[in-house]
Design an enzyme around this catalytic site. Structure first.
Site, PDB file in Angstrom:
ATOM      1  CD  GLU A   1      -3.163   0.502   0.159  1.00 28.40           C
ATOM      2  OE1 GLU A   1      -2.598   1.488  -0.362  1.00 28.40           O
ATOM      3  OE2 GLU A   1      -4.371   0.269   0.025  1.00 28.40           O
TER       4      GLU A   1
ATOM      5  CG  ASN B   1      -8.863   2.496  -0.078  1.00 25.07           C
ATOM      6  OD1 ASN B   1      -7.655   2.661   0.044  1.00 25.07           O
ATOM      7  ND2 ASN B   1      -9.472   1.363   0.267  1.00 25.07           N
TER       8      ASN B   1
ATOM      9  CG  ASP C   1      -7.510  -0.418  -2.511  1.00 21.66           C
ATOM     10  OD1 ASP C   1      -6.795   0.402  -1.905  1.00 21.66           O
ATOM     11  OD2 ASP C   1      -7.731  -1.562  -2.077  1.00 21.66           O
TER      12      ASP C   1
END
Length: 278
Positions: free
Chosen positions: A4, A134, A185
């Site tokens: 991430e 997100n 995302d």
């Protein structure tokens, strides 16, 4: 396990990203293909440059100052530091030097998190009761912010003050993802105002026009794609992280590159991330 938060420092030609669950920070020099993995004392998910010597990292307890030369970290801005349920997740720096950062439950507990605005140490709650924050990113002129709560399957748009990154309007739906495969995302916004969003469990990065139309879907060899970043001397390449989290041995057998980080040579008109103002 959970790749991430990729970002790129054009001053050093270095890409950075995290394994949130593994408490690791990856440092990758594009010109030499050298990679260094740093162990972290806490879960981290967002990194931004402050200056040549310092970075800020969003973590499970708040914003930490990190000294590049030594890796030493110190908590400078607590955010939910006394809440053992939550950790940091997605975030991005606005051109004003302010940071938007989201928190979420470690097990994605419903409505456990929030999205915050942090400017020079002052923390302001923007959107409470968020489950999985997100897609935080900003238009090139700094007047629009985008974000999502992944469980709602809607990419939101809100007008903000270009000088402060504080909202001036009411959030509205920019793209309704309900009924589509996968989940929204991490995202970034390019020079033209197009949004590039990684789609969790669909193995792709989608491009959306400023008008809210999906115009391209770029496939990747891992199903759980998590977040893109613009990298390279001209910010014209995409680096994309992915995750292995939650996949069984059987699922991994069919998705062997899950958790890998990819360089994608699809041409993009990217932008470099602003520095965070401490």
């Amino acid at each position: 396990m959970l790749g991430e938060g990729p970002t790129y420092d054009p001053h050093t030609g270095t890409a950075w990203w995290f394994d949130i669950i593994g408490r690791k920070l990856f440092e990758y020099v594009l010109a030499t293909n050298d990679i260094t993995v740093h162990d972290l004392p806490v879960m981290g998910s967002v990194l931004a440059r402050i200056d040549d010597d310092r970075q800020v990292i969003a973590t499970e307890t708040g914003l930490h100052l990190r000294h590049r030369a030594t890796g030493e970290m110190e908590l400078v801005t607590p955010i939910e530091a006394d809440n053992a349920v939550t950790r940091s997740n997605d975030g991005r720096v606005h051109k004003s030097g302010a940071l938007w950062v989201g928190t979420m439950g470690r097990n994605a507990e419903k409505d456990a998190g929030a999205i915050y605005h942090v400017a020079r140490g002052k923390v302001t709650t923007l959107f409470p009761d968020i489950t999985i924050p997100n897609a935080i990113c900003f238009s090139p002129d700094g007047a629009i912010a985008y974000y999502t709560d992944t469980v709602t399957a809607r990419l939101m748009r809100v007008t903000i003050d270009p000088a402060t990154a504080l909202p001036t309007g009411t959030p509205e739906v920019f793209y309704d993802h309900r009924g589509d495969a996968g989940g929204l995302d991490g995202a970034i916004c390019d020079q033209d105002g197009s949004i590039w969003n990684a789609r969790w469990s669909a193995g792709c990065v989608d491009g959306y026009s400023p008008g809210g139309k999906r115009f391209v879907s770029l496939k990747l060899p891992a199903g759980q794609t998590t977040c893109p970043a613009f990298v390279g001397e001209a910010a014209d390449r995409l680096l994309v992280t992915s995750a292995r989290e939650g996949l069984s041995d059987e699922a991994l057998a069919t998705d062997p590159e899950a958790g890998s980080t990819f360089l994608l040579d699809h041409p993009v008109k990217g932008r470099f991330e602003p520095d965070y103002i401490l």
